[in-house]
Design an enzyme around this catalytic site. Structure first.
Site, PDB file in Angstrom:
ATOM      1  CE  LYS A 279      72.340  35.748  38.439  1.00 38.80           C
ATOM      2  NZ  LYS A 279      72.376  35.014  39.720  1.00 38.80           N
ATOM      3  NE  ARG A 353      79.412  27.067  41.179  1.00 39.02           N
ATOM      4  CZ  ARG A 353      78.642  26.946  42.255  1.00 39.02           C
ATOM      5  NH1 ARG A 353      78.345  25.741  42.715  1.00 39.02           N
ATOM      6  NH2 ARG A 353      78.187  28.015  42.866  1.00 39.02           N
TER       7      ARG A 353
HETATM    8  N1  BES Z   1      76.982  35.773  39.981  1.00 39.03           N
HETATM    9  C1  BES Z   1      76.215  34.921  40.790  1.00 39.03           C
HETATM   10  C2  BES Z   1      76.499  35.100  42.286  1.00 39.03           C
HETATM   11  C3  BES Z   1      75.956  36.343  42.891  1.00 39.03           C
HETATM   12  C4  BES Z   1      74.642  36.387  43.314  1.00 39.03           C
HETATM   13  C5  BES Z   1      76.752  37.428  43.078  1.00 39.03           C
HETATM   14  C6  BES Z   1      74.126  37.534  43.884  1.00 39.03           C
HETATM   15  C7  BES Z   1      76.250  38.562  43.633  1.00 39.03           C
HETATM   16  C8  BES Z   1      74.928  38.621  44.046  1.00 39.03           C
HETATM   17  C9  BES Z   1      76.489  33.446  40.454  1.00 39.03           C
HETATM   18  O1  BES Z   1      76.823  33.191  39.152  1.00 39.03           O
HETATM   19  C10 BES Z   1      75.258  32.697  40.785  1.00 39.03           C
HETATM   20  O2  BES Z   1      74.260  32.954  40.186  1.00 39.03           O
HETATM   21  N2  BES Z   1      75.346  31.800  41.753  1.00 39.03           N
HETATM   22  C11 BES Z   1      74.235  31.041  42.192  1.00 39.03           C
HETATM   23  C12 BES Z   1      74.697  29.627  42.398  1.00 39.03           C
HETATM   24  C13 BES Z   1      73.583  28.655  42.593  1.00 39.03           C
HETATM   25  C14 BES Z   1      72.785  28.497  41.324  1.00 39.03           C
HETATM   26  C15 BES Z   1      74.174  27.319  43.006  1.00 39.03           C
HETATM   27  C16 BES Z   1      73.732  31.632  43.517  1.00 39.03           C
HETATM   28  O3  BES Z   1      74.543  32.090  44.312  1.00 39.03           O
HETATM   29  O4  BES Z   1      72.522  31.687  43.687  1.00 39.03           O
HETATM   30 ZN    ZN Z   2      75.140  32.890  37.916  1.00 36.68          ZN
END
Ligand code: BES
Ligand code: ZN
Ligand code: ZN
Length: 499
Positions: A279, A353
């Protein structure tokens, strides 16, 4: 906090302040307010007529009063609760929380509350007590100075004509729910160096011992034997071993339909760096709350143990840390989950997931006939629904409708998004059964759900994406900013109405 329930003599309670709910557009001459207006020397009617108090939810006005006779209180707080026809149990909790936070700022230590929800005394008291408890939660656990040092230590709830048994029951229920919500919030707020997967398991165990739940934890060796290659792929890059936490509640008298078992399954990513699909640095700190789904399951199980509903419930929490490392999984890795399906990992940041896949399959193997999973799963749900509604999806419309309805009664919004074959097709992989992401920028929240759906067999299943609702960035009149404890009250209604 000390609680007392009374059914009359509101103004004579042995407290420093009185607080009363006032409806939008209500006149001071209404039967409920007339006496209080007199006590206030007419100041209540002046306040109600003024521009600054409209009776909207969150509105407050403080009136100084002179104690006379048996009366002890020297302040009267009026708390707006909106339209009378829309006033629900959830409004009681907001009013109690608003009054608690307002009065403690004034250095008041004790107050009596007239929530004016007389149609159901247990709900009136329960929600007053819960609202007062959750309103006093603060983020200052790790401060050594400038801690909030003001608190309300006594609340008297007055419900006209209530039976003593209902008052007592309402207090016990409100305390169980309020404390459990704060338990979840405290866990969600913990820094990730302190709340590792092992620490999460330890705290769940201590809680289980305290309230009498069966506790079990599966370590990585056990999970490997069970073939949980999807979950385990996420912890590869971390020095912290993954834990699968299992909490079991068995009622002394079971009125559930024979064989029925509800499972609550939670995403417990104690920190989400994104893994190799790292990230960006900005805002990454927020990812300590990526275990909120797991914390919600633990808090809900705590409340269930205390409320003792007549149906069995199992809680499954996948506690894992997602880190980048030489051993971490790579985009393009293929892993096999415990149900035999192969997964092409195309983004290691879509890890929630991956851990839920094996956790949900495990819940069903344990005999679950209904599964509700909760997770801070996607950023996309925040874009779609903000911090107002939790995204809900699933394979059974009846279960979804039940949760949405209980949410409405709990003051928690759930908004359904569609699933279906057209979406499921979009996670088919070129080289494995499925891939862990869909097409870029399209239906991100639904892609998460259809992925989890691949690991549900015959059970009725609902998925709650709480990424937007588990954390609140702004302080509210009844609540500190930070973790919210969302979904606990809704799930408790679901459990208590399951027979
Ligand atoms: N934990 C995150 C989702 C999230 C993002 C929660 C921002 C709260 C605030 C999750 O694991 C994630 O990173 N999801 C990605 C999925 C994508 C790579 C398909 C997302 O939502 O960007
Ligand atoms: Zn994530
Ligand atoms: Zn995550």
């Amino acid at each position: 906090m000390n609680f007392q329930g009374i059914s009359s003599n509101f103004s004579e309670a042995d407290v420093e302040a009185l607080a009363v709910a006032v409806f939008k557009g209500e006149k001071a001459s209404s039967s409920a307010l007339k006496e209080l207006d007199k006590i206030s020397g007419g100041h209540l009617s002046v306040a109600i007529k003024s521009e600054e108090f409209k009776g909207e939810s969150g509105d407050t006005a403080l009136i100084r009063i002179t104690p006379k006779g048996k009366m002890k209180a020297s302040r009267l707080l009026i708390v707006g609760v909106g339209e009378k026809k829309d006033y629900k149990a959830a409004g009681v909790s907001i009013a109690a929380g608003t009054a608690t936070r307002y009065l403690r700022k004034c250095n008041v230590k004790s107050f009596a509350l007239m929530p004016r929800y007389d149609s159901n005394a247990v709900e009136a008291v329960q929600n007053s007590v819960q609202g007062a408890i959750t309103s006093q939660f603060e983020l200052d656990k790790y401060k050594t100075k400038d801690k909030n040092n003001k608190s309300i230590s006594k609340l008297v709830v007055c419900v006209d004509g209530a039976k003593p048994g209902d008052l007592k029951n309402g207090i016990a229920r409100g305390r169980a729910i309020g404390d459990s919500m704060n338990f979840t919030r405290d866990m969600a707020n913990e820094p990730p160096n302190i709340l590792t997967p092992a620490e999460m398991a330890k705290r769940a165990q201590a809680m289980a011992t305290e309230v009498g739940l069966k506790f079990e934890v599966l370590d990585e060796a056990r999970m490997k034997k069970l073939g949980m290659g999807s979950l385990l792929s996420v912890s590869l890059g971390s020095d912290q071993p993954a834990k699968l936490i299992v909490l079991r509640y068995t009622p002394s008298k079971n009125t559930a339909k024979k064989g029925d078992l509800l499972a609550l399954v939670g995403k417990g990513i104690t920190f989400d760096t994104g893994g190799i699909s790292l990230k960006p640095g900005e805002g990454m700190d927020a990812m300590k709350y990526d275990m909120s789904g797991g914390a919600t399951v633990i808090g809900t199980m705590r409340a269930i143990a205390l409320l003792k509903p007549p149906v069995p419930v199992i809680g499954v929490i996948a506690a894992v840390e997602n880190m980048p490392d030489g051993k971490a999984s790579r985009p393009s890795d293929v892993v096999t989950a415990s149900n035999g399906k192969t997964i092409e990992i195309l983004n290691t940041d879509a890890e929630g997931r991956l851990i839920l896949a094996d956790a949900v399959a495990y819940a069903e193997k344990q005999g679950a006939t209904r599964i509700v999973d909760m997770a801070t799963l996607t950023g996309a749900v925040i874009i779609a629904l903000g911090d107002v509604n939790t995204g809900i999806m699933g394979n059974d419309q009846g279960l979804i409708d039940e949760i949405v309805a209980h949410g409405r009664d709990s003051g928690e919004g759930f908004w359904q998004l569609p699933l279906g074959m057209e979406y499921s097709k979009q996670i088919r992989s070129d080289i494995a059964d499925i891939k862990n992401i869909g097409p870029r920028g399209k239906a991100g929240t639904i892609m998460g759900a259809v992925f989890i759906q691949e690991f549900v067999d015959n059970a009725k299943w609902a998925h709650l994406d709480i990424a937007g609702t588990a954390w609140c960035d702004t302080v509210r009149p009844h609540q500190a900013k930070g973790p919210t404890g969302v979904a606990i009250r809704t799930l408790l209604r679901l459990v208590e109405n399951s027979h």
